[in-house]
Write an enzyme that holds these catalytic residues in place. Sequence first.
Site, PDB file in Angstrom:
ATOM      1  N   LYS A  66      43.872  28.152  39.545  1.00 37.35           N
ATOM      2  CA  LYS A  66      42.971  27.940  40.677  1.00 37.35           C
ATOM      3  C   LYS A  66      42.184  26.642  40.532  1.00 37.35           C
ATOM      4  CE  LYS A  66      42.189  32.716  42.183  1.00 37.35           C
ATOM      5  NZ  LYS A  66      41.182  33.779  42.423  1.00 37.35           N
ATOM      6  N   ASP A 112      32.765  36.689  39.680  1.00 39.26           N
ATOM      7  CA  ASP A 112      32.750  38.102  40.072  1.00 39.26           C
ATOM      8  C   ASP A 112      32.760  38.989  38.830  1.00 39.26           C
ATOM      9  OD1 ASP A 112      35.305  37.692  39.147  1.00 39.26           O
ATOM     10  OD2 ASP A 112      36.336  38.405  40.939  1.00 39.26           O
ATOM     11  N   ALA A 116      30.443  37.381  32.346  1.00 36.59           N
ATOM     12  CA  ALA A 116      30.535  35.923  32.449  1.00 36.59           C
ATOM     13  C   ALA A 116      29.278  35.356  33.103  1.00 36.59           C
ATOM     14  CB  ALA A 116      31.780  35.531  33.244  1.00 36.59           C
ATOM     15  N   CYS A 168      34.672  64.655  28.876  1.00 45.44           N
ATOM     16  CA  CYS A 168      35.760  65.639  28.846  1.00 45.44           C
ATOM     17  C   CYS A 168      36.659  65.525  30.069  1.00 45.44           C
ATOM     18  CB  CYS A 168      35.184  67.048  28.722  1.00 45.44           C
ATOM     19  SG  CYS A 168      34.396  67.344  27.121  1.00 45.44           S
TER      20      CYS A 168
END
Length: 500
Positions: A66, A112, A116, A168
């Site tokens: 990108k 997003d 980060a 569980c």
Amino acid sequence: LWQDKFATIRNSKVLLVGAGGIGCELIKNLVLSGFGEIHVVDLDTIDLSNLNRQFLFRHSHIKQPKSVIAKKTASQFNPDVNIIAYHANIKLDAQFDTAWFSSFDIVFNALDNLEARRHVNHMCLATNTPLIESGTTGFNGQVQVIVPGQTECYDCNPKPVTKAFPVCTIRSTPSEPIHCIVWAKSYLFTQIFGEDDDFEAAAQPDEDQKELEELRKESAELNQVRDALESDNFDQLLFNKVFTDDIERLSKHEEVWKYRKAPVALDYSKLFKKAQTLDINDVLSRDQTVWSPEENLAVYMDAIKRLKQRALVGGRTTLVFDKDDKDTLDFVAAVANLRALTFGIPQKSIFEIKQIAGNIIPAIATTNAIIAGICVIEGLKVLCPLGAEPCNAFLARRPERFLSSESTHPPNAECAVCGVARATVHANLEELTVQTIVDALARDLEYGEEISLITDQLIYDIDFDDNLAVKLTDLGIASDSFITVVDDNETNRVNLELLV
């Protein structure tokens, strides 16, 4: 006056982290605004699903980085702008150190990924670099101006906690695809390739204690399998453990399956006969198709092969799941589907699993465009004051007012990230010990005994002094690492962050 401001913009060095939905809009805005030097970092490659909103990309760009394509396309808007692209991970790549961050006049976040975002926020605080943080979820969006020492940072306010599922349910009685995905991502992947999550710590008070005891037994057995990671048949050992032995044991608890169908164990040898004949590249290319059981096994085996190469570097390397890391995503998708198969739960395509595992909310191009425009406006206010103070902005689908703003807030004194003092330590990490740091803190800064030293884990406190004689490099602390000094003194408390 305006000539001076344009000169400031033209001479500014800008960092853009993320070249996705917001990032594409941002780099276009930055280029057309006249910024002279723009660095773009993104670790992702272009996917077919990106094309409806990431307008810098075309069908011919699929599978290409990108950042590289964003540079190529955006450069056509203004050839005079110097754009430098990095196809890399902003958090893990060693080249993105504090010296590198400090070379920028301003940073724009278009990520997003929560971890980060926190990392970039941390680095900007450490280097006193202004940050424009942004994000969108559907029709909603926000822009936050972060000026170190003057405004709240990204971590000053708590972030929503991801919904937790009973242990569980995840480990023994899944009933939905998301249960299998959480099991694959947060349990199996972390226990084999990462730092094992403590499932008992996550257990609810009303969890069945007998069932928890069964889970303890399973975990002990899985640790034995993990120790065989270097073996040639590791993929079969792990498969037989989690999809055959564990499932057969679970299916014998008749009271659990009184009102629902019991799980059915899988046979590795039967699936393997066809799986070994498949073209793995063809299977992986069909990312929006639900794979067959044999295809999931083929992806599982191939992903393990790739992950083993990474995990065994330098003895043993801890891996972390990231939806944009193809190796980790392929593993999680395959084992989630194989687990779903045993419990009769509908399986998902890897495209759908990526959305669920990454908590992705579908993006809307118009929202991204509005937020990116506000980002640049606020960035201009920070770099060359325009007569209006920088502010935080919020976008929401409300008929009375879809766009609102508020003044920035001062830093939160209780924030664990920005509410600390900071110092840089220049030392030979191969010689520097924990004891030396503790002694220096007491001697030079008058800290008392009640302190803790923390990186991503506890390395020292008054009740844990095992590491005093250990050198920092032996604790995995490399150059450009952060050590937080937590002052447990009830009066005159001062927390400190050391950059070593």
